[in-house]
Write a protein that holds these residues in place. Structure first.
Motif, PDB file in Angstrom:
ATOM      1  N   HIS A 137       0.854  -1.179   0.000  1.00 34.91           N
ATOM      2  CA  HIS A 137       0.000   0.000   0.000  1.00 34.91           C
ATOM      3  C   HIS A 137       0.896   1.237   0.000  1.00 34.91           C
ATOM      4  O   HIS A 137       1.820   1.340   0.806  1.00 34.91           O
ATOM      5  CB  HIS A 137      -0.917   0.021   1.218  1.00 34.91           C
ATOM      6  N   VAL A 138       0.603   2.168  -0.900  1.00 31.83           N
ATOM      7  CA  VAL A 138       1.402   3.378  -1.056  1.00 31.83           C
ATOM      8  C   VAL A 138       0.548   4.576  -0.668  1.00 31.83           C
ATOM      9  O   VAL A 138      -0.481   4.838  -1.288  1.00 31.83           O
ATOM     10  CB  VAL A 138       1.900   3.537  -2.509  1.00 31.83           C
ATOM     11  N   LYS A 139       0.983   5.282   0.359  1.00 30.97           N
ATOM     12  CA  LYS A 139       0.307   6.507   0.787  1.00 30.97           C
ATOM     13  C   LYS A 139       1.026   7.686   0.143  1.00 30.97           C
ATOM     14  O   LYS A 139       2.204   7.919   0.391  1.00 30.97           O
ATOM     15  CB  LYS A 139       0.343   6.629   2.311  1.00 30.97           C
TER      16      LYS A 139
ATOM     17  N   GLU B 289       2.553  -2.289   4.576  1.00 29.74           N
ATOM     18  CA  GLU B 289       2.006  -3.617   4.325  1.00 29.74           C
ATOM     19  C   GLU B 289       0.514  -3.534   4.049  1.00 29.74           C
ATOM     20  O   GLU B 289      -0.188  -2.682   4.576  1.00 29.74           O
ATOM     21  CB  GLU B 289       2.185  -4.505   5.547  1.00 29.74           C
ATOM     22  N   SER B 290       0.030  -4.484   3.279  1.00 33.46           N
ATOM     23  CA  SER B 290      -1.411  -4.642   3.142  1.00 33.46           C
ATOM     24  C   SER B 290      -1.962  -5.370   4.358  1.00 33.46           C
ATOM     25  O   SER B 290      -1.390  -6.369   4.802  1.00 33.46           O
ATOM     26  CB  SER B 290      -1.755  -5.440   1.896  1.00 33.46           C
ATOM     27  N   PRO B 291      -3.087  -4.921   4.922  1.00 40.78           N
ATOM     28  CA  PRO B 291      -3.691  -5.663   6.039  1.00 40.78           C
ATOM     29  C   PRO B 291      -4.101  -7.078   5.670  1.00 40.78           C
ATOM     30  O   PRO B 291      -4.224  -7.937   6.542  1.00 40.78           O
ATOM     31  CB  PRO B 291      -4.917  -4.810   6.391  1.00 40.78           C
ATOM     32  N   ALA B 292      -4.316  -7.339   4.380  1.00 42.01           N
ATOM     33  CA  ALA B 292      -4.757  -8.671   3.964  1.00 42.01           C
ATOM     34  C   ALA B 292      -3.749  -9.745   4.326  1.00 42.01           C
ATOM     35  O   ALA B 292      -4.101 -10.921   4.452  1.00 42.01           O
ATOM     36  CB  ALA B 292      -5.026  -8.690   2.463  1.00 42.01           C
ATOM     37  N   GLY B 293      -2.494  -9.352   4.512  1.00 33.42           N
ATOM     38  CA  GLY B 293      -1.476 -10.322   4.883  1.00 33.42           C
ATOM     39  C   GLY B 293      -1.667 -10.918   6.267  1.00 33.42           C
ATOM     40  O   GLY B 293      -1.004 -11.907   6.609  1.00 33.42           O
ATOM     41  N   TYR B 294      -2.561 -10.352   7.055  1.00 32.72           N
ATOM     42  CA  TYR B 294      -2.813 -10.850   8.409  1.00 32.72           C
ATOM     43  C   TYR B 294      -4.016 -11.781   8.477  1.00 32.72           C
ATOM     44  O   TYR B 294      -4.467 -12.136   9.569  1.00 32.72           O
ATOM     45  CB  TYR B 294      -2.994  -9.671   9.366  1.00 32.72           C
ATOM     46  N   ALA B 295      -4.550 -12.181   7.334  1.00 30.44           N
ATOM     47  CA  ALA B 295      -5.643 -13.150   7.297  1.00 30.44           C
ATOM     48  C   ALA B 295      -5.087 -14.557   7.166  1.00 30.44           C
ATOM     49  O   ALA B 295      -4.155 -14.801   6.385  1.00 30.44           O
ATOM     50  CB  ALA B 295      -6.578 -12.843   6.135  1.00 30.44           C
ATOM     51  N   GLY B 296      -5.655 -15.478   7.924  1.00 25.07           N
ATOM     52  CA  GLY B 296      -5.285 -16.878   7.807  1.00 25.07           C
ATOM     53  C   GLY B 296      -6.144 -17.582   6.780  1.00 25.07           C
ATOM     54  O   GLY B 296      -7.006 -16.969   6.137  1.00 25.07           O
ATOM     55  N   PRO B 297      -5.941 -18.887   6.609  1.00 25.08           N
ATOM     56  CA  PRO B 297      -6.741 -19.649   5.641  1.00 25.08           C
ATOM     57  C   PRO B 297      -8.234 -19.532   5.941  1.00 25.08           C
ATOM     58  O   PRO B 297      -8.668 -19.715   7.081  1.00 25.08           O
ATOM     59  CB  PRO B 297      -6.242 -21.084   5.836  1.00 25.08           C
ATOM     60  N   GLY B 298      -8.999 -19.206   4.918  1.00 26.46           N
ATOM     61  CA  GLY B 298     -10.442 -19.091   5.077  1.00 26.46           C
ATOM     62  C   GLY B 298     -10.902 -17.805   5.722  1.00 26.46           C
ATOM     63  O   GLY B 298     -12.107 -17.578   5.868  1.00 26.46           O
TER      64      GLY B 298
ATOM     65  N   VAL C 151      -7.077  -5.528  12.902  1.00 22.92           N
ATOM     66  CA  VAL C 151      -5.849  -5.016  12.301  1.00 22.92           C
ATOM     67  C   VAL C 151      -5.962  -3.493  12.288  1.00 22.92           C
ATOM     68  O   VAL C 151      -7.027  -2.951  11.990  1.00 22.92           O
ATOM     69  CB  VAL C 151      -5.639  -5.545  10.864  1.00 22.92           C
ATOM     70  N   TYR C 152      -4.860  -2.834  12.636  1.00 18.08           N
ATOM     71  CA  TYR C 152      -4.854  -1.370  12.652  1.00 18.08           C
ATOM     72  C   TYR C 152      -3.784  -0.882  11.679  1.00 18.08           C
ATOM     73  O   TYR C 152      -2.716  -1.474  11.562  1.00 18.08           O
ATOM     74  CB  TYR C 152      -4.549  -0.846  14.060  1.00 18.08           C
ATOM     75  N   ARG C 153      -4.111   0.220  10.995  1.00 16.52           N
ATOM     76  CA  ARG C 153      -3.144   0.797  10.065  1.00 16.52           C
ATOM     77  C   ARG C 153      -3.119   2.316  10.242  1.00 16.52           C
ATOM     78  O   ARG C 153      -4.072   2.909  10.742  1.00 16.52           O
ATOM     79  CB  ARG C 153      -3.522   0.462   8.624  1.00 16.52           C
ATOM     80  N   ASP C 154      -2.053   2.912   9.817  1.00 15.89           N
ATOM     81  CA  ASP C 154      -1.861   4.362   9.808  1.00 15.89           C
ATOM     82  C   ASP C 154      -1.727   4.912  11.227  1.00 15.89           C
ATOM     83  O   ASP C 154      -2.710   5.275  11.877  1.00 15.89           O
ATOM     84  CB  ASP C 154      -2.996   5.082   9.074  1.00 15.89           C
ATOM     85  N   LEU C 155      -0.487   5.010  11.672  1.00 14.33           N
ATOM     86  CA  LEU C 155      -0.184   5.443  13.035  1.00 14.33           C
ATOM     87  C   LEU C 155       0.030   6.950  13.133  1.00 14.33           C
ATOM     88  O   LEU C 155       0.451   7.448  14.175  1.00 14.33           O
ATOM     89  CB  LEU C 155       1.079   4.722  13.522  1.00 14.33           C
TER      90      LEU C 155
END
Length: 516
Positions: free
Chosen positions: A261-263, A325-334, A397-401
């Motif tokens: 993700h590019v801000k 990072e994309s938050p999607a990377g913190y999802a597990g299978p399913g 998941v939290y993003r943007d500090l």
């Protein structure tokens, strides 16, 4: 009565030239868009400390506002947590107004609102027109089938389903400086693909934190990602094309293939603020990212924080970028990850048990971090939820500090070393810390998903008994609930920083009523 001819007609004229097939849908969406923006404006008029409103009282059929010039403004009882467009018209004396821009212009003419009211009225007109345009182009379903997961490369699809923008801001779709062509080309709800560019800057003229990738280096120069709107309208410089990306909810943050993700800096006013990236944010990015990862370890696995991989500024807020990072990377299978704001577009969260479970999860994490010494700005854009295959809430998941608040004193009480930071992110002020969390999470994210005060009150009543007892929870139980005074802030541009109001605790609300 007549409506805002300038903004609505301008958009119609541009549509007629660019997308004539969309014009009938745009016209059909205008009444609903006026009601949606008027509802947001009515929330501000009913609940914010506006100096030209001298009194509020229950009337025979709703709420009556007494204005400084002696007139009375009447409308329905105001639920500050409602997200549906329940205000279709209000009455100023005997005259009916169903257009928020016209109403604001009339208030400016006689109630002592101040010179900024005329500008605000124009913004409201553009918000109505922009919202109608967004809705006209939307073809998303309002319910996602359970069991369908999103891959990392398509995480932007969840973001682009958020059509209406900020659930409580009257300027929810006001984008000054953006033409219809710009909105169609760059706005996420129009499902656009944006060709990001880069501008070369000598490395010794840049501030860099974290790791800047080789892909964005050219010898002694750094290649700074730039949004094409920014390059054309602000920087006024040619750029080299880089990657095709998909805009996320914030418009200036985009997803590129592969999970990045590019801000970007985008010096346009979106809702309240001009969205640049300050040198302070770049300087703090790496320190905050490392600190947040350490802090998340104190949440028993209930929270992940996306890492900022690299940040750069060319010394001015108009040319800077962050790689995350994309938050999607913190999802597990399913599992699937989606922003909390997207939940409000589905029918899934309307189930009281689901809403209570989500509220319990969000408050458990938010209050735990607040007790430790960090107040998240946990509104529906920054906060994301990890759902199981059956739709049940699992983690956050939290993003943007960039706008959290950190209390060195609270951290010290728990034996946690504060990050090496100074400036606006650091405060030990208890009120400021609680406003940051409760204003974004309770009056923002949770309210937007619940959809009304009574629904939010029921979810809090179910969740609060299971939460760890802290002084912050005691304050939340007692109420009222802090919220940003969004209308007051737009009418007070000379006053820096956030302005606040106090909303009635949702426990005291009943359908169709509100205590004043």
């Amino acid at each position: 009565m007549s409506h805002s001819p300038t903004a609505e007609a301008e958009v119609a004229a541009e549509l007629r030239a660019l997308r004539p097939g969309l014009l009938p849908r745009y016209d059909a969406e205008l009444p609903g868009a006026r009601a949606a923006v008027l509802t947001r404006l009515w929330r501000g008029l009913a609940h914010e400390p506006l100096p030209w409103i001298t009194g509020r009282a229950r009337g025979a059929y709703g709420l009556e506002l007494r204005l400084a010039d002696g007139r009375t403004l009447r409308g329905p009882h105001a639920d500050p947590y409602a997200t549906h467009a329940y205000v279709t018209a209000v009455h100023l004396e005997r005259r009916r107004y169903d257009d928020p821009a016209r109403l604001t212009a009339e208030l400016a003419a006689g109630a002592g609102v101040g010179p900024e009211a005329e500008r605000f009225a124009a913004e409201l007109g553009h918000s109505v027109a922009g919202l109608a345009l967004s809705r006209a182009a939307a073809d998303h379903p309002d319910e996602w089938p359970v069991g369908v997961s999103a891959g990392r490369e398509r995480d932007w699809e969840w973001e682009q389903r958020v059509v209406d923008g900020h659930p409580f801001h009257p300027n929810c779709r006001s984008r000054p400086g953006f033409s219809v062509a710009d909105q169609l080309a760059y706005a996420p709800e129009h499902r656009s693909a944006v060709r990001l560019g880069t501008l070369p800057v000598p490395a010794d003229e840049c501030l860099v934190t974290g790791e800047w990738p080789d892909e964005l280096r050219d010898g002694e120069r750094l290649l700074v990602p730039v949004h094409p709107w920014q390059a054309g309208h602000v920087l006024k410089r040619p750029y080299d094309e880089w990657r095709t990306a998909r805009p996320l909810m914030s418009l200036r943050t985009l997803a590129v293939p592969g999970g990045l993700h590019v801000k970007t800096a985008l010096s346009a006013r979106l809702t309240s603020s001009v969205r640049d990236i300050s040198p302070y944010s770049v300087e703090a990015a790496a320190v905050l990212s490392d600190f947040a990862a350490e802090l998340a370890a104190h949440t028993s696995g209930l929270l992940d924080v996306t890492r900022t991989l690299g940040a750069v500024t060319a010394g001015i807020p108009d040319l800077a970028a962050l790689l995350r990072e994309s938050p999607a990377g913190y999802a597990g299978p399913g599992e699937r990850v989606l922003p909390v704001a997207a939940l409000a577009t589905t029918r899934l969260p309307r189930d009281p048990e689901w809403l209570a479970a989500f509220t319990r999860l969000a408050l458990t994490v938010g209050l735990r971090l607040l007790d430790l010494g960090v107040a998240l700005e946990a509104h529906g854009q920054n906060l994301l939820i990890v759902l199981a295959a059956d739709g049940s809430p699992l983690r956050l998941v939290y993003r943007d500090l960039a706008d959290i608040r950190i209390s060195p004193a609270r951290l010290a009480r728990h034996g946690i070393a504060p990050p090496a930071l100074a400036g606006r992110l650091v405060t030990d002020d208890e009120t400021a810390l609680r406003r940051k969390l409760f204003g974004s999470l309770v009056a923002g994210a949770l309210a937007s998903v619940a959809g009304s005060g009574p629904a939010l009150g029921a979810a809090l009543a179910a969740a609060v008994p299971d939460l760890a007892d802290t002084s912050d929870l005691t304050v939340l139980r007692r109420g009222p609930v802090p919220a940003k005074a969004l209308t007051l802030m737009r009418l007070s541009p000379g006053t820096p920083g956030d302005r606040w109001t106090a909303l009635p605790h949702p426990h005291v609300l009943e359908p169709g009523t509100v205590d004043q």
